[in-house]
Design a protein around this motif. Structure first.
Motif, PDB file in Angstrom:
ATOM      1  N   LEU A 176      -9.615 -14.540   0.983  1.00  0.00           N
ATOM      2  CA  LEU A 176      -9.253 -13.125   1.040  1.00  0.00           C
ATOM      3  C   LEU A 176     -10.404 -12.269   1.542  1.00  0.00           C
ATOM      4  O   LEU A 176     -11.562 -12.489   1.196  1.00  0.00           O
ATOM      5  CB  LEU A 176      -8.866 -12.680  -0.376  1.00  0.00           C
ATOM      6  CG  LEU A 176      -8.076 -11.390  -0.535  1.00  0.00           C
ATOM      7  CD1 LEU A 176      -6.677 -11.553   0.043  1.00  0.00           C
ATOM      8  CD2 LEU A 176      -7.969 -11.056  -2.024  1.00  0.00           C
ATOM      9  N   TYR A 178     -11.156  -8.275   1.259  1.00  0.00           N
ATOM     10  CA  TYR A 178     -10.600  -7.209   0.415  1.00  0.00           C
ATOM     11  C   TYR A 178     -11.501  -5.979   0.421  1.00  0.00           C
ATOM     12  O   TYR A 178     -12.726  -6.094   0.353  1.00  0.00           O
ATOM     13  CB  TYR A 178     -10.463  -7.737  -1.017  1.00  0.00           C
ATOM     14  CG  TYR A 178      -9.786  -6.811  -1.996  1.00  0.00           C
ATOM     15  CD1 TYR A 178      -8.408  -6.735  -2.066  1.00  0.00           C
ATOM     16  CD2 TYR A 178     -10.550  -6.025  -2.865  1.00  0.00           C
ATOM     17  CE1 TYR A 178      -7.789  -5.891  -2.985  1.00  0.00           C
ATOM     18  CE2 TYR A 178      -9.938  -5.181  -3.786  1.00  0.00           C
ATOM     19  CZ  TYR A 178      -8.548  -5.122  -3.841  1.00  0.00           C
ATOM     20  OH  TYR A 178      -7.931  -4.284  -4.741  1.00  0.00           O
ATOM     21  N   ASN A 180     -12.317  -2.784  -1.764  1.00  0.00           N
ATOM     22  CA  ASN A 180     -12.062  -2.240  -3.102  1.00  0.00           C
ATOM     23  C   ASN A 180     -11.926  -0.717  -3.056  1.00  0.00           C
ATOM     24  O   ASN A 180     -12.054  -0.094  -1.992  1.00  0.00           O
ATOM     25  CB  ASN A 180     -13.152  -2.676  -4.088  1.00  0.00           C
ATOM     26  CG  ASN A 180     -14.534  -2.150  -3.718  1.00  0.00           C
ATOM     27  OD1 ASN A 180     -14.677  -1.138  -3.028  1.00  0.00           O
ATOM     28  ND2 ASN A 180     -15.564  -2.837  -4.182  1.00  0.00           N
ATOM     29  N   LEU A 217      -5.739  -7.239  -8.090  1.00  0.00           N
ATOM     30  CA  LEU A 217      -6.055  -6.773  -6.744  1.00  0.00           C
ATOM     31  C   LEU A 217      -4.800  -6.154  -6.123  1.00  0.00           C
ATOM     32  O   LEU A 217      -3.709  -6.713  -6.227  1.00  0.00           O
ATOM     33  CB  LEU A 217      -6.541  -7.935  -5.868  1.00  0.00           C
ATOM     34  CG  LEU A 217      -7.802  -8.667  -6.333  1.00  0.00           C
ATOM     35  CD1 LEU A 217      -8.126  -9.796  -5.346  1.00  0.00           C
ATOM     36  CD2 LEU A 217      -8.984  -7.713  -6.463  1.00  0.00           C
ATOM     37  N   ARG A 221      -4.842  -3.202  -0.251  1.00  0.00           N
ATOM     38  CA  ARG A 221      -6.272  -3.155   0.040  1.00  0.00           C
ATOM     39  C   ARG A 221      -6.768  -4.475   0.622  1.00  0.00           C
ATOM     40  O   ARG A 221      -7.971  -4.631   0.868  1.00  0.00           O
ATOM     41  CB  ARG A 221      -7.063  -2.810  -1.228  1.00  0.00           C
ATOM     42  CG  ARG A 221      -6.756  -1.411  -1.770  1.00  0.00           C
ATOM     43  CD  ARG A 221      -7.815  -0.939  -2.741  1.00  0.00           C
ATOM     44  NE  ARG A 221      -7.455   0.374  -3.291  1.00  0.00           N
ATOM     45  CZ  ARG A 221      -7.176   0.588  -4.565  1.00  0.00           C
ATOM     46  NH1 ARG A 221      -7.213  -0.408  -5.430  1.00  0.00           N
ATOM     47  NH2 ARG A 221      -6.855   1.792  -4.991  1.00  0.00           N
ATOM     48  N   MET A 222      -5.878  -5.412   0.822  1.00  0.00           N
ATOM     49  CA  MET A 222      -6.252  -6.698   1.405  1.00  0.00           C
ATOM     50  C   MET A 222      -6.265  -6.571   2.930  1.00  0.00           C
ATOM     51  O   MET A 222      -5.242  -6.268   3.548  1.00  0.00           O
ATOM     52  CB  MET A 222      -5.281  -7.791   0.973  1.00  0.00           C
ATOM     53  CG  MET A 222      -5.303  -8.069  -0.521  1.00  0.00           C
ATOM     54  SD  MET A 222      -4.132  -9.368  -1.006  1.00  0.00           S
ATOM     55  CE  MET A 222      -4.366  -9.370  -2.793  1.00  0.00           C
TER      56      MET A 222
END
Length: 326
Positions: A176, A178, A180, A217, A221-222
């Motif tokens: 992943l 990502y 944040n 998660l 936002r990935m």
């Protein structure tokens, strides 16, 4: 194996292939192989490719092939009606159309893809019917009303949901990238454990490689996601329902409290009808209700109570002993 049995198995394989070819996007031979394996038809990739090549080159099925780059993609021609063994009734079409809206983000993408032909047929049946039947009219008679200010779902980067659901479904590690909430970009290898839809947003519960704690998660936002072929043993100590019951998705830590408060009657009547907990009790006063219930403490609970403004007062929290709560 005799010729008749071999011919029958080939026919079944081709029927299952035809059922899984989508109309709105391209599907590869590998994706078809994976979907067939999930229903017990485990065939090597060369067999799948050979059958797909024959179907494309035949004059019986209007199937397009995207051969601009490998792996090749397949889909029904835009003018094709697709393929189904049995035609859906209008009642079945109605149920499928409503189910699709509810389940599209809660089922593995491979399973949703395998149902694409049925969903497309259901949509055609509903939209092209000449008779305004009661079943068709039903769609305009029901709606899910929001409890809070409605928000549009955040956009997901292309392919993220497919890769996440694939890794979650197959218990495989997920690579992943990502971003944040603070804007920092991280690359992580994670163990996907559960998917939750909260309002318009999707969240993945996971464990980072090398750690034992569970994290949440946001899929939007990935930046990118890739399901690996490296599998893992699902932790026996993880329970998604319990995780949700502990208010982890609403900024809680699972701490049980006895909540007590007073609320004006016109503002609190619905709480008597839709209770906070099984053990909720209340006392009626002249101008208010005095309500008591065992709940999980969370920031969402605090926001909910604050939303009543001056209509709610005398709010108190008393810690509940875990053995007593059980």
């Amino acid at each position: 194996m005799n010729k008749r049995q071999t011919s029958l198995e080939t026919t079944i394989l081709i029927i299952e292939l035809l059922k899984r070819i989508p109309k709105s996007w391209w599907i590869t031979a590998l994706e078809l192989k994976q979907q067939l394996a999930e229903i017990g038809l485990d065939r090597d990739i060369h067999t799948i490719q050979r059958h797909m090549k024959s179907l494309v080159e035949s004059n019986h099925f209007p199937i397009d092939m995207d051969d601009r780059s490998k792996p090749y993609g397949y889909r029904w021609n835009q003018q094709a009606v697709g393929f189904t063994v049995n035609s859906l009734s209008i009642q079945e079409s109605l149920i499928l159309q409503m189910a699709h809206k509810t389940l599209k983000n809660l089922l593995p993408s491979s399973l949703m893809d395998s149902m694409s032909g049925f969903f497309e047929e259901a949509n055609r049946n509903i939209s092209h019917t000449q008779d305004p039947t009661k079943e068709v009219q039903w769609l305009s008679k029901v709606v899910v009303a929001p409890e809070t200010q409605p928000l549009l779902p955040p956009e997901l980067n292309s392919g993220v949901f497919n890769q996440v659901s694939c890794a979650l479904y197959n218990n495989c590690w997920l690579e992943l990238t990502y971003r944040n909430a603070g804007g920092d970009v991280k690359e992580k290898s994670i163990m996907p454990l559960g998917l939750a839809q909260q309002g318009p947003r999707l969240y993945l519960v996971c464990r980072f490689k090398g750690y034992e704690d569970d994290r949440i998660l946001a899929l939007h936002r990935m930046i990118s996601a890739r399901s690996t072929s490296l599998s893992f043993e699902r932790p026996i100590d993880f329970d998604l329902k319990q995780y949700s019951d502990d208010a982890r998705f609403t900024f809680g830590e699972g701490r049980k409290v006895k909540l007590s408060f007073r609320i004006k009657k016109d503002a609190g009547l619905h709480i008597l009808e839709s209770r906070l907990s099984e053990d909720q009790t209340y006392r009626e006063h002249e101008d208010c209700y005095e309500i008591s219930a065992s709940v999980v403490d969370s920031r969402q609970l605090e926001w909910w109570l604050n939303g009543f403004g001056e209509d709610a007062w005398g709010i108190s929290y008393q810690a509940v002993d875990e053995e007593e709560a059980a």
